[in-house]
Design a protein around this motif. Structure first.
Motif, short mmCIF file in Angstrom:
data_model
loop_
_atom_site.label_atom_id
_atom_site.label_comp_id
_atom_site.label_asym_id
_atom_site.label_seq_id
_atom_site.Cartn_x
_atom_site.Cartn_y
_atom_site.Cartn_z
N VAL A 96 0.84 -1.19 0.00
CA VAL A 96 0.00 0.00 0.00
C VAL A 96 0.87 1.25 0.00
CG1 VAL A 96 -1.98 -1.07 1.17
CG2 VAL A 96 -0.11 -0.11 2.52
N THR A 97 0.24 2.39 -0.21
CA THR A 97 0.97 3.65 -0.18
C THR A 97 0.15 4.70 0.56
OG1 THR A 97 2.27 5.19 -1.52
CG2 THR A 97 0.11 4.53 -2.38
N ALA A 98 0.72 5.88 0.70
CA ALA A 98 0.10 6.92 1.52
C ALA A 98 -1.22 7.42 0.90
CB ALA A 98 1.05 8.09 1.69
N THR A 99 -2.22 7.56 1.74
CA THR A 99 -3.49 8.12 1.29
C THR A 99 -3.55 9.62 1.50
OG1 THR A 99 -4.49 7.70 3.44
CG2 THR A 99 -4.68 5.95 1.78
N ARG A 100 -2.61 10.16 2.26
CA ARG A 100 -2.53 11.61 2.48
C ARG A 100 -1.07 11.97 2.69
NH1 ARG A 100 -4.89 9.19 6.96
NH2 ARG A 100 -3.94 9.64 8.99
N PRO A 101 -0.73 13.27 2.52
CA PRO A 101 0.69 13.67 2.62
C PRO A 101 1.26 13.42 4.02
CG PRO A 101 -0.65 15.41 1.62
CD PRO A 101 -1.60 14.37 2.16
N PRO A 102 2.58 13.27 4.11
CA PRO A 102 3.58 13.30 3.05
C PRO A 102 3.65 11.95 2.32
CG PRO A 102 4.65 13.04 5.17
CD PRO A 102 3.18 13.19 5.44
N ARG A 112 -1.63 5.76 8.11
CA ARG A 112 -1.81 6.71 7.01
C ARG A 112 -1.84 6.05 5.64
NH1 ARG A 112 1.94 9.86 4.55
NH2 ARG A 112 3.61 9.00 5.84
N PHE A 113 -1.48 4.77 5.56
CA PHE A 113 -1.39 4.11 4.26
C PHE A 113 -2.66 3.32 3.97
CE2 PHE A 113 3.38 3.87 3.14
CZ PHE A 113 3.57 5.18 3.54
N GLY A 114 -2.97 3.19 2.68
CA GLY A 114 -4.16 2.46 2.27
C GLY A 114 -4.12 2.13 0.79
N PHE A 115 -5.27 2.15 0.15
CA PHE A 115 -5.47 1.69 -1.24
C PHE A 115 -5.21 0.18 -1.30
CE2 PHE A 115 -6.14 5.86 -2.50
CZ PHE A 115 -5.08 6.68 -2.17
N TRP A 116 -6.03 -0.55 -0.53
CA TRP A 116 -5.83 -1.98 -0.38
C TRP A 116 -6.25 -2.73 -1.63
CZ3 TRP A 116 -3.15 -2.85 3.89
CH2 TRP A 116 -3.24 -1.90 4.90
N GLY A 117 -5.33 -3.55 -2.15
CA GLY A 117 -5.64 -4.45 -3.26
C GLY A 117 -6.06 -5.80 -2.72
N GLN A 118 -5.92 -6.83 -3.56
CA GLN A 118 -6.36 -8.16 -3.16
C GLN A 118 -5.39 -8.85 -2.23
OE1 GLN A 118 -7.29 -10.43 -6.69
NE2 GLN A 118 -9.43 -9.83 -6.57
N GLY A 119 -4.14 -8.50 -2.25
CA GLY A 119 -3.16 -9.15 -1.41
C GLY A 119 -2.71 -10.48 -1.98
#
Length: 126
Positions: A96-102, A112-119
């Motif tokens: 996953v990566t950051a959903t908001r800065p930085p 702070r991280f998200g955008f969850w895929g299937q894994g």
């Protein structure tokens, strides 16, 4: 924003696996990337993170010395190298990566991280 984790499988205790994280539609070099895992019946756990400035890494105590996160800019990929695997490492792993800065930094990545895929499922068993 979408990241796809792959490379999971069945491995014996003490074995190794390399997980791959491929972004869809963006250059992963510009973002910090984290690996999380969720075992059956347990809460999701932040495992590791690599930032986008100088590739500084962070690891959960449970995987320090066994897991290594890395980035390949030429291939636009991030990897999680897992060695000396234990049954308690069994889980679905997500990148996953950051959903908001930085966006480039790993600070507070566990919240702070998200955008969850299937894994991708990792099973450590004899």
């Amino acid at each position: 924003v979408q990241l796809q984790a792959s490379g999971g499988g069945l491995v014996q205790p003490g074995g190794s696996l390399k997980l791959s994280c491929k972004p869809s539609g963006f250059t992963i070099d510009h973002y910090a990337v984290g690996w999380f895992r969720q075992a059956p019946g347990k809460e999701r756990e932040g495992v590791s993170c690599i930032n986008a400035i100088n590739n500084i890494t962070d690891y959960a105590d449970s995987v320090k010395g066994r897991f290594t996160i890395s980035r390949d800019s030429a291939k636009n990929m991030v990897y999680l190298h897992m060695n000396n695997l234990k049954p308690e490492d069994t889980a679905v792993y997500y990148c996953v990566t950051a959903t908001r800065p930085p966006y480039y930094d790993c600070s507070t990545y566990k919240s702070r991280f998200g955008f969850w895929g299937q894994g991708t499922l990792v099973t450590v068993s004899s």
